[in-house]
Design a protein around this motif. Structure first.
Motif, PDB file in Angstrom:
ATOM      1  N   VAL A 139      -2.273  17.047   8.958  1.00  0.00           N
ATOM      2  CA  VAL A 139      -2.431  15.731   9.598  1.00  0.00           C
ATOM      3  C   VAL A 139      -1.166  15.297  10.333  1.00  0.00           C
ATOM      4  N   TYR A 140      -0.022  15.384   9.679  1.00  0.00           N
ATOM      5  CA  TYR A 140       1.173  14.741  10.225  1.00  0.00           C
ATOM      6  C   TYR A 140       2.088  15.676  11.013  1.00  0.00           C
ATOM      7  N   ARG A 141       2.142  16.963  10.628  1.00  0.00           N
ATOM      8  CA  ARG A 141       3.151  17.845  11.216  1.00  0.00           C
ATOM      9  C   ARG A 141       2.999  18.100  12.734  1.00  0.00           C
ATOM     10  N   LYS A 172      16.190  -0.155   5.398  1.00  0.00           N
ATOM     11  CA  LYS A 172      14.954  -0.908   5.186  1.00  0.00           C
ATOM     12  C   LYS A 172      14.830  -1.975   6.265  1.00  0.00           C
ATOM     13  N   GLY A 173      13.651  -2.032   6.894  1.00  0.00           N
ATOM     14  CA  GLY A 173      13.447  -3.068   7.900  1.00  0.00           C
ATOM     15  C   GLY A 173      12.139  -2.856   8.621  1.00  0.00           C
ATOM     16  N   PRO A 174      11.628  -3.905   9.260  1.00  0.00           N
ATOM     17  CA  PRO A 174      10.388  -3.784  10.022  1.00  0.00           C
ATOM     18  C   PRO A 174      10.630  -3.276  11.439  1.00  0.00           C
ATOM     19  N   ALA A 175       9.628  -2.616  11.982  1.00  0.00           N
ATOM     20  CA  ALA A 175       9.710  -2.105  13.358  1.00  0.00           C
ATOM     21  C   ALA A 175       9.924  -3.234  14.350  1.00  0.00           C
ATOM     22  N   GLU A 176       9.507  -4.441  13.943  1.00  0.00           N
ATOM     23  CA  GLU A 176       9.562  -5.582  14.860  1.00  0.00           C
ATOM     24  C   GLU A 176      10.930  -6.256  14.847  1.00  0.00           C
ATOM     25  N   ILE A 180      11.249   5.430  13.327  1.00  0.00           N
ATOM     26  CA  ILE A 180      10.787   4.118  12.871  1.00  0.00           C
ATOM     27  C   ILE A 180       9.495   4.265  12.076  1.00  0.00           C
ATOM     28  N   ALA A 181       9.447   3.597  10.903  1.00  0.00           N
ATOM     29  CA  ALA A 181       8.362   3.778   9.935  1.00  0.00           C
ATOM     30  C   ALA A 181       8.390   5.230   9.463  1.00  0.00           C
ATOM     31  N   CYS A 182       9.527   5.622   8.947  1.00  0.00           N
ATOM     32  CA  CYS A 182       9.828   7.028   8.628  1.00  0.00           C
ATOM     33  C   CYS A 182       9.085   7.530   7.400  1.00  0.00           C
ATOM     34  N   ALA A 193       2.198  16.258  15.289  1.00  0.00           N
ATOM     35  CA  ALA A 193       2.863  15.227  16.115  1.00  0.00           C
ATOM     36  C   ALA A 193       4.376  15.292  15.927  1.00  0.00           C
ATOM     37  N   GLN A 194       4.801  15.558  14.688  1.00  0.00           N
ATOM     38  CA  GLN A 194       6.252  15.629  14.430  1.00  0.00           C
ATOM     39  C   GLN A 194       6.882  16.793  15.205  1.00  0.00           C
ATOM     40  N   ASP A 195       6.160  17.926  15.280  1.00  0.00           N
ATOM     41  CA  ASP A 195       6.676  19.079  16.050  1.00  0.00           C
ATOM     42  C   ASP A 195       6.905  18.684  17.504  1.00  0.00           C
ATOM     43  N   VAL A 228      13.981   4.411   9.300  1.00  0.00           N
ATOM     44  CA  VAL A 228      13.739   2.987   9.019  1.00  0.00           C
ATOM     45  C   VAL A 228      12.316   2.821   8.502  1.00  0.00           C
ATOM     46  N   ASP A 229      12.138   2.080   7.417  1.00  0.00           N
ATOM     47  CA  ASP A 229      10.798   1.792   6.904  1.00  0.00           C
ATOM     48  C   ASP A 229      10.870   0.478   6.122  1.00  0.00           C
ATOM     49  N   MET A 230       9.679  -0.117   5.900  1.00  0.00           N
ATOM     50  CA  MET A 230       9.620  -1.372   5.139  1.00  0.00           C
ATOM     51  C   MET A 230       9.331  -1.142   3.671  1.00  0.00           C
ATOM     52  N   SER A 231       8.843   0.049   3.340  1.00  0.00           N
ATOM     53  CA  SER A 231       8.334   0.267   1.987  1.00  0.00           C
ATOM     54  C   SER A 231       9.408   0.867   1.071  1.00  0.00           C
ATOM     55  N   PHE A 269       0.832  -1.198   0.000  1.00  0.00           N
ATOM     56  CA  PHE A 269       0.000   0.000   0.000  1.00  0.00           C
ATOM     57  C   PHE A 269       0.867   1.248   0.000  1.00  0.00           C
ATOM     58  N   TRP A 270       1.840   1.316   0.912  1.00  0.00           N
ATOM     59  CA  TRP A 270       2.614   2.550   1.047  1.00  0.00           C
ATOM     60  C   TRP A 270       3.570   2.758  -0.112  1.00  0.00           C
ATOM     61  N   THR A 271       3.962   1.676  -0.776  1.00  0.00           N
ATOM     62  CA  THR A 271       4.804   1.839  -1.950  1.00  0.00           C
ATOM     63  C   THR A 271       4.006   2.541  -3.050  1.00  0.00           C
ATOM     64  N   LEU A 287       1.683  10.387  -3.201  1.00  0.00           N
ATOM     65  CA  LEU A 287       0.638  11.287  -2.698  1.00  0.00           C
ATOM     66  C   LEU A 287       0.970  11.829  -1.309  1.00  0.00           C
ATOM     67  N   TYR A 288       1.845  11.139  -0.654  1.00  0.00           N
ATOM     68  CA  TYR A 288       2.017  11.340   0.771  1.00  0.00           C
ATOM     69  C   TYR A 288       2.555  12.721   1.145  1.00  0.00           C
ATOM     70  N   ASP A 289       3.363  13.285   0.261  1.00  0.00           N
ATOM     71  CA  ASP A 289       4.019  14.551   0.603  1.00  0.00           C
ATOM     72  C   ASP A 289       3.172  15.788   0.302  1.00  0.00           C
TER      73      ASP A 289
HETATM   74  C1  SAM Z   1       1.284   7.004   7.451  1.00  0.00           C
HETATM   75  S1  SAM Z   1       2.954   6.593   7.040  1.00  0.00           S
HETATM   76  C2  SAM Z   1       3.762   7.520   8.324  1.00  0.00           C
HETATM   77  C3  SAM Z   1       5.114   7.994   7.897  1.00  0.00           C
HETATM   78  C4  SAM Z   1       5.824   8.919   8.877  1.00  0.00           C
HETATM   79  N1  SAM Z   1       6.135   8.246  10.123  1.00  0.00           N
HETATM   80  C5  SAM Z   1       5.082  10.204   9.130  1.00  0.00           C
HETATM   81  O1  SAM Z   1       4.705  10.508  10.259  1.00  0.00           O
HETATM   82  O2  SAM Z   1       4.869  10.956   8.163  1.00  0.00           O
HETATM   83  C6  SAM Z   1       3.105   4.932   7.647  1.00  0.00           C
HETATM   84  C7  SAM Z   1       4.454   4.290   7.328  1.00  0.00           C
HETATM   85  O3  SAM Z   1       4.620   3.155   8.161  1.00  0.00           O
HETATM   86  C8  SAM Z   1       5.365   2.179   7.446  1.00  0.00           C
HETATM   87  N2  SAM Z   1       5.178   0.903   8.151  1.00  0.00           N
HETATM   88  C9  SAM Z   1       4.015   0.301   8.435  1.00  0.00           C
HETATM   89  N3  SAM Z   1       4.208  -0.806   9.152  1.00  0.00           N
HETATM   90  C10 SAM Z   1       5.549  -0.910   9.347  1.00  0.00           C
HETATM   91  C11 SAM Z   1       6.382  -1.836  10.056  1.00  0.00           C
HETATM   92  N4  SAM Z   1       5.861  -2.885  10.689  1.00  0.00           N
HETATM   93  N5  SAM Z   1       7.713  -1.619  10.064  1.00  0.00           N
HETATM   94  C12 SAM Z   1       8.259  -0.547   9.423  1.00  0.00           C
HETATM   95  N6  SAM Z   1       7.515   0.355   8.736  1.00  0.00           N
HETATM   96  C13 SAM Z   1       6.180   0.184   8.704  1.00  0.00           C
HETATM   97  C14 SAM Z   1       4.771   2.258   6.047  1.00  0.00           C
HETATM   98  O4  SAM Z   1       5.607   1.668   5.079  1.00  0.00           O
HETATM   99  C15 SAM Z   1       4.602   3.772   5.903  1.00  0.00           C
HETATM  100  O5  SAM Z   1       5.749   4.336   5.323  1.00  0.00           O
END
Ligand code: SAM
Length: 211
Positions: free
Chosen positions: A32-34, A99-103, A55-57, A36-38, A78-81, A15-17, A22-24
């Protein structure tokens, strides 16, 4: 908790790939996102963290801001996509993108001062991710996790229905339990402050420290 594993991670990654371009969009980011980032950046500044991972950047907006605004010794995204990471790499050469999962984080035990994550925790295997956050932090390290609730974003909820049905948005109490079960002491938990027109979006930030 959501059923989790390879399947959810595969769906999320696909999905995120596709969604990465669109995300930016500036309005989506600003409204929506800024916010929390602040708050995450304020927490990192107050803590004085020098080795930080986001994580999940996603497309790397937060990690790149951390690099610019805090000038840490080490900053990782770090992100998986692949799609999200492609945009992140184009955004900033100052961040070490991985590249890698949060887990299963690509860091040694105790390698970091702070781990942060915004708007992605609902996708994770949450107990596993929290244990990983704890593992990679040094004693006195900081974890700041901001969660967002997709059901209060009807359009996004429809667009991501297969994801949101599989994802789990933890309550404030569940977040506290996840933190303490992983070995963290809760330092703070609060609603993220938002502009009036996006106050309907439910955001929570939970901050913990390792002993
Ligand atoms: C809504 S975006 C949020 C991106 C960023 N953290 C932000 O605040 O703008 C969700 C991101 O989480 C990543 N993601 C989802 N599950 C993940 C996992 N288990 N490990 C690493 N990344 C993951 C997706 O690939 C996607 O890039």
């Amino acid at each position: 908790m959501a059923t989790h594993g390879r399947n959810l991670n595969d769906v999320v990654t696909r999905f995120w790939t596709i969604a990465a371009p669109l995300y930016d969009h500036p309005s989506l980011q600003q409204w929506v996102y800024r916010p929390a980032q602040d708050e995450v950046i304020d927490e990192l500044r107050a803590h004085g963290a020098r080795r930080i991972a986001d994580i999940a950047c996603g497309t790397g907006i937060l990690a790149a801001r951390i690099a610019d605004e805090l000038a840490p010794d080490e900053i990782y995204g770090v992100d998986m996509s692949d799609g999200m990471l492609r945009q992140a790499r184009a955004r900033s050469p100052q961040v070490d993108w991985r590249k890698g999962p949060a887990e299963q984080l690509p860091f040694d035990d105790g390698a970091l001062d702070a781990v942060v994550s915004t708007s992605a925790f609902h996708f994770f295997d949450q107990p596993k991710a929290m244990r990983e956050f704890h593992r990679v932090l040094r004693p006195g390290g900081l974890a700041a996790v901001a969660t967002i609730s997709p059901p209060q974003l009807p359009l996004l909820g429809r667009l991501t229905s297969s994801l949101s049905s599989a994802a789990h948005n933890p309550s404030a109490q569940e977040m506290r339990t996840l933190f303490t079960d992983a070995g963290f002491t809760i330092v703070d938990q609060r609603r993220v402050d938002r502009p009036l027109w996006t106050k309907g979006v439910w955001d929570l930030i939970t901050i913990g420290e390792t002993a």
